[in-house]
Design a protein around this motif. Sequence first.
Motif, PDB file in Angstrom:
ATOM      1  N   PRO A   1      27.415  14.875  78.177  1.00 18.74           N
ATOM      2  CA  PRO A   1      28.881  14.762  78.262  1.00 18.74           C
ATOM      3  C   PRO A   1      29.524  15.917  79.025  1.00 18.74           C
ATOM      4  O   PRO A   1      30.599  15.748  79.604  1.00 18.74           O
ATOM      5  CB  PRO A   1      29.316  14.741  76.789  1.00 18.74           C
ATOM      6  N   VAL A   2      28.883  17.093  79.034  1.00 17.28           N
ATOM      7  CA  VAL A   2      29.405  18.210  79.826  1.00 17.28           C
ATOM      8  C   VAL A   2      29.324  17.861  81.306  1.00 17.28           C
ATOM      9  O   VAL A   2      30.275  18.084  82.073  1.00 17.28           O
ATOM     10  CB  VAL A   2      28.610  19.496  79.528  1.00 17.28           C
ATOM     11  N   LEU A   3      28.210  17.301  81.707  1.00 18.18           N
ATOM     12  CA  LEU A   3      28.046  16.865  83.092  1.00 18.18           C
ATOM     13  C   LEU A   3      29.042  15.752  83.420  1.00 18.18           C
ATOM     14  O   LEU A   3      29.645  15.742  84.496  1.00 18.18           O
ATOM     15  CB  LEU A   3      26.614  16.380  83.309  1.00 18.18           C
ATOM     16  N   GLY A   4      29.237  14.822  82.482  1.00 18.96           N
ATOM     17  CA  GLY A   4      30.188  13.734  82.710  1.00 18.96           C
ATOM     18  C   GLY A   4      31.615  14.236  82.862  1.00 18.96           C
ATOM     19  O   GLY A   4      32.367  13.752  83.710  1.00 18.96           O
ATOM     20  N   GLY A   5      32.010  15.215  82.044  1.00 18.40           N
ATOM     21  CA  GLY A   5      33.351  15.778  82.163  1.00 18.40           C
ATOM     22  C   GLY A   5      33.566  16.482  83.489  1.00 18.40           C
ATOM     23  O   GLY A   5      34.635  16.372  84.103  1.00 18.40           O
ATOM     24  N   GLY A   6      32.540  17.224  83.952  1.00 19.89           N
ATOM     25  CA  GLY A   6      32.643  17.874  85.257  1.00 19.89           C
ATOM     26  C   GLY A   6      32.742  16.861  86.383  1.00 19.89           C
ATOM     27  O   GLY A   6      33.513  17.026  87.326  1.00 19.89           O
ATOM     28  N   MET A   7      31.957  15.786  86.276  1.00 22.87           N
ATOM     29  CA  MET A   7      32.000  14.731  87.297  1.00 22.87           C
ATOM     30  C   MET A   7      33.355  14.034  87.304  1.00 22.87           C
ATOM     31  O   MET A   7      33.840  13.624  88.370  1.00 22.87           O
ATOM     32  CB  MET A   7      30.883  13.723  87.039  1.00 22.87           C
ATOM     33  N   LEU A   8      33.978  13.879  86.145  1.00 24.44           N
ATOM     34  CA  LEU A   8      35.292  13.244  86.069  1.00 24.44           C
ATOM     35  C   LEU A   8      36.306  13.988  86.929  1.00 24.44           C
ATOM     36  O   LEU A   8      37.077  13.383  87.690  1.00 24.44           O
ATOM     37  CB  LEU A   8      35.759  13.202  84.609  1.00 24.44           C
ATOM     38  N   VAL A   9      36.292  15.310  86.849  1.00 29.09           N
ATOM     39  CA  VAL A   9      37.237  16.116  87.625  1.00 29.09           C
ATOM     40  C   VAL A   9      36.849  16.131  89.103  1.00 29.09           C
ATOM     41  O   VAL A   9      37.695  15.958  89.984  1.00 29.09           O
ATOM     42  CB  VAL A   9      37.304  17.553  87.069  1.00 29.09           C
ATOM     43  N   MET A  10      35.553  16.326  89.379  1.00 31.15           N
ATOM     44  CA  MET A  10      35.102  16.409  90.776  1.00 31.15           C
ATOM     45  C   MET A  10      35.382  15.133  91.538  1.00 31.15           C
ATOM     46  O   MET A  10      35.965  15.149  92.630  1.00 31.15           O
ATOM     47  CB  MET A  10      33.605  16.729  90.812  1.00 31.15           C
ATOM     48  N   TYR A  11      34.973  13.998  90.977  1.00 25.73           N
ATOM     49  CA  TYR A  11      35.142  12.740  91.681  1.00 25.73           C
ATOM     50  C   TYR A  11      36.591  12.271  91.621  1.00 25.73           C
ATOM     51  O   TYR A  11      37.039  11.508  92.481  1.00 25.73           O
ATOM     52  CB  TYR A  11      34.198  11.685  91.110  1.00 25.73           C
ATOM     53  N   GLY A  12      37.330  12.709  90.611  1.00 22.13           N
ATOM     54  CA  GLY A  12      38.756  12.420  90.579  1.00 22.13           C
ATOM     55  C   GLY A  12      39.482  13.114  91.722  1.00 22.13           C
ATOM     56  O   GLY A  12      40.321  12.517  92.414  1.00 22.13           O
ATOM     57  N   MET A  13      39.142  14.396  91.939  1.00 18.65           N
ATOM     58  CA  MET A  13      39.722  15.128  93.072  1.00 18.65           C
ATOM     59  C   MET A  13      39.290  14.508  94.396  1.00 18.65           C
ATOM     60  O   MET A  13      40.075  14.417  95.345  1.00 18.65           O
ATOM     61  CB  MET A  13      39.293  16.593  93.016  1.00 18.65           C
ATOM     62  N   PHE A  14      38.048  14.079  94.459  1.00 17.37           N
ATOM     63  CA  PHE A  14      37.516  13.435  95.666  1.00 17.37           C
ATOM     64  C   PHE A  14      38.343  12.197  96.012  1.00 17.37           C
ATOM     65  O   PHE A  14      38.741  11.993  97.161  1.00 17.37           O
ATOM     66  CB  PHE A  14      36.047  13.068  95.425  1.00 17.37           C
ATOM     67  N   THR A  15      38.642  11.382  95.011  1.00 19.68           N
ATOM     68  CA  THR A  15      39.437  10.174  95.240  1.00 19.68           C
ATOM     69  C   THR A  15      40.854  10.527  95.680  1.00 19.68           C
ATOM     70  O   THR A  15      41.426   9.881  96.567  1.00 19.68           O
ATOM     71  CB  THR A  15      39.485   9.324  93.955  1.00 19.68           C
ATOM     72  N   GLY A  16      41.422  11.564  95.072  1.00 18.84           N
ATOM     73  CA  GLY A  16      42.768  11.984  95.453  1.00 18.84           C
ATOM     74  C   GLY A  16      42.841  12.480  96.885  1.00 18.84           C
ATOM     75  O   GLY A  16      43.806  12.186  97.613  1.00 18.84           O
ATOM     76  N   VAL A  17      41.824  13.233  97.307  1.00 18.93           N
ATOM     77  CA  VAL A  17      41.794  13.727  98.683  1.00 18.93           C
ATOM     78  C   VAL A  17      41.719  12.569  99.673  1.00 18.93           C
ATOM     79  O   VAL A  17      42.359  12.589 100.733  1.00 18.93           O
ATOM     80  CB  VAL A  17      40.597  14.682  98.882  1.00 18.93           C
ATOM     81  N   ILE A  18      40.950  11.552  99.337  1.00 15.78           N
ATOM     82  CA  ILE A  18      40.854  10.380 100.219  1.00 15.78           C
ATOM     83  C   ILE A  18      42.218   9.719 100.367  1.00 15.78           C
ATOM     84  O   ILE A  18      42.637   9.352 101.467  1.00 15.78           O
ATOM     85  CB  ILE A  18      39.832   9.374  99.654  1.00 15.78           C
ATOM     86  N   LEU A  19      42.934   9.570  99.260  1.00 10.48           N
ATOM     87  CA  LEU A  19      44.252   8.935  99.312  1.00 10.48           C
ATOM     88  C   LEU A  19      45.236   9.742 100.158  1.00 10.48           C
ATOM     89  O   LEU A  19      46.177   9.173 100.730  1.00 10.48           O
ATOM     90  CB  LEU A  19      44.800   8.764  97.894  1.00 10.48           C
TER      91      LEU A  19
ATOM     92  N   SER B   1      32.904   5.954  89.222  1.00 11.91           N
ATOM     93  CA  SER B   1      33.299   6.008  87.813  1.00 11.91           C
ATOM     94  C   SER B   1      32.187   5.481  86.913  1.00 11.91           C
ATOM     95  O   SER B   1      32.096   5.850  85.741  1.00 11.91           O
ATOM     96  CB  SER B   1      34.579   5.200  87.591  1.00 11.91           C
ATOM     97  N   ARG B   2      31.317   4.641  87.460  1.00  8.64           N
ATOM     98  CA  ARG B   2      30.194   4.143  86.670  1.00  8.64           C
ATOM     99  C   ARG B   2      29.247   5.285  86.310  1.00  8.64           C
ATOM    100  O   ARG B   2      28.728   5.342  85.189  1.00  8.64           O
ATOM    101  CB  ARG B   2      29.439   3.066  87.446  1.00  8.64           C
ATOM    102  N   ALA B   3      29.002   6.157  87.278  1.00 10.22           N
ATOM    103  CA  ALA B   3      28.132   7.298  87.005  1.00 10.22           C
ATOM    104  C   ALA B   3      28.768   8.229  85.990  1.00 10.22           C
ATOM    105  O   ALA B   3      28.088   8.768  85.109  1.00 10.22           O
ATOM    106  CB  ALA B   3      27.844   8.045  88.312  1.00 10.22           C
ATOM    107  N   VAL B   4      30.078   8.431  86.092  1.00 10.79           N
ATOM    108  CA  VAL B   4      30.783   9.294  85.142  1.00 10.79           C
ATOM    109  C   VAL B   4      30.685   8.723  83.732  1.00 10.79           C
ATOM    110  O   VAL B   4      30.431   9.443  82.761  1.00 10.79           O
ATOM    111  CB  VAL B   4      32.256   9.461  85.560  1.00 10.79           C
ATOM    112  N   THR B   5      30.879   7.423  83.610  1.00  7.56           N
ATOM    113  CA  THR B   5      30.812   6.766  82.300  1.00  7.56           C
ATOM    114  C   THR B   5      29.428   6.901  81.683  1.00  7.56           C
ATOM    115  O   THR B   5      29.290   7.130  80.478  1.00  7.56           O
ATOM    116  CB  THR B   5      31.179   5.278  82.429  1.00  7.56           C
TER     117      THR B   5
END
Length: 582
Positions: A420-438, A194-198
Amino acid sequence: MTTEDSTRTDSKRSDLLYTVLDRPPLYVTAVLAFQQVMISLAGSLAVSSFVADAACAEDDTDIKSRLLSSTLLMNGVTTLLMVIVGIRLPLYQGAAALYIVPLIAIQSVDPTRCLIPEGTSSSSNNSIVSYGVTEHPALNVLAMTKIREMSGSLMVAGIVHFAIGATGLVGLALRIIGPITIVPTVLLSGIYLSRAVTRFSKTHWGIAFATAAMAITMSIYLSRKNMPIPTWSKQKGFHWTRYPLHQMFAIMIGMLFGWGLAAILTATDVIPFDPKHAQFKARTDARGDVVENANWFYFPYPGQFGSPIFETGAFSAFLIATFISILDSIGDYYACAMICNVPPPPAHGVNRGIAVEGLCTALSGAMGCGHATSTQGGNIGSIGITKVASRSVFLCASIIFILFGLVGKVSAIFVTMPYPVLGGGMLVMYGMFTGVILSNLQVVSLKSTRNLAIIGISIVSGLMIPRWIETTPNAIDTGNLTADKILKVLLANPNLTGGIISCILDNTTPATLQERGITSWHPQLGDDHNDDDRNMSYSEGMEVYNLPFSVKWIPHKVLKYLPFLPGKKNNGEMFPMPQFTV
């Protein structure tokens, strides 16, 4: 087998349009390969961009373009080798997001890494100059040095990675590692990312959230809808067909939408054209000269940023990411085999796949990529959507990636993407990544107080200790600067602290294998394993994992000592797990 079982098997066989060994028509292969490439581009761009940031080259467009070219080239090379001589499943090998975490840890330990004393330039002033001033002649030297340190450390980590696969040592790790160890360890990576996304999103939160909202709408809100697509065939002529195209390209659509929004705000000067303004990097023309100045063709080569330098702290951090990457890849191998309806991968196939990933990680280090390449789970999911499991598609995709890496203009175009376009894409990608881990927790007994305590303690410890290192950098003082730096980098990595604590607690506290989720990850330990095997029917057999050349010329006495080649000893369904009696 009963009639019901036979019907179920036939249905499963016909579910795939093309199996692993099938060769679709050339036009089908090309279209599906390009689709796999488009699915993966956003992730490669995100990882490469953060490597540039960690190397103090955030504003050096030339270095960023060369890094991305190297990343795309290595994506193609690794995928090609994995499909031909690796595990031989339809797997895409891309930039590993797990290697971002060590870079974040290194940054948190040394916040002044990108500050250059004025004395290093022609100026006589002794003030400190921020790396954002691209005209400073020492900035390029500093960035090159950082990349060289990453390169040398990654090469050694890649050699260790290769050795683990080539010697079959990965089986030893799987004897003590289960879901309760993996989930907190990798989950901490997702939280830390999330630090990279921010960092990228903060330039313009409106564009970042608009990008993420469009991607979420396409992938989740419209997940039950199929997009009407005009098609033509000899039998039906021109007609409309429905296909979940918007879901497959959700992140790419979201990023294109955000890019378009940024272009409108740029054209209307809502975002001021002022390099010192906080929102300047949200403009589409902030780096407009990159494409014009980029060469049409660029050939990445080993040592392009200079001779690699081995840095102990960076190597220690990369080594942790290597172990996690290996475990993650093994899970992806099994998931891919399941979705392709082929038998679980044998030991020699898994060992060979891990060895190829390690070899290409070392090569990525030599190229200066700053990250490893590993199996990407998102592309496995696309096989389930397209119903095409042919590895010919991934061979074609690897060639496309290699071509993208060699055409300099392609990398330059993506480098100009607003932050910010890259940040928005990373938000979804890494968000899905975290969900898959859970989702791995579904095989663990969450009614067990023991399991809940281990997971919770591991996550809190993994967040607490790195925070302590970051806020009190002088807390560790052994009297040896090198030892201090290594300890700080290791303790600042949440994967290490959280992973070690969860592994120790999971293996030393009383629990059954079923309670720990071990039997779900290794069905051979379950009571119903043999029955399931007898009732299971696959589209193809173990020939899927065979090498394209024969190994019969190798004596059996030698073959049994080569766990990455098929043989009587290496054809087992994976690695036997001991029955814990605690």
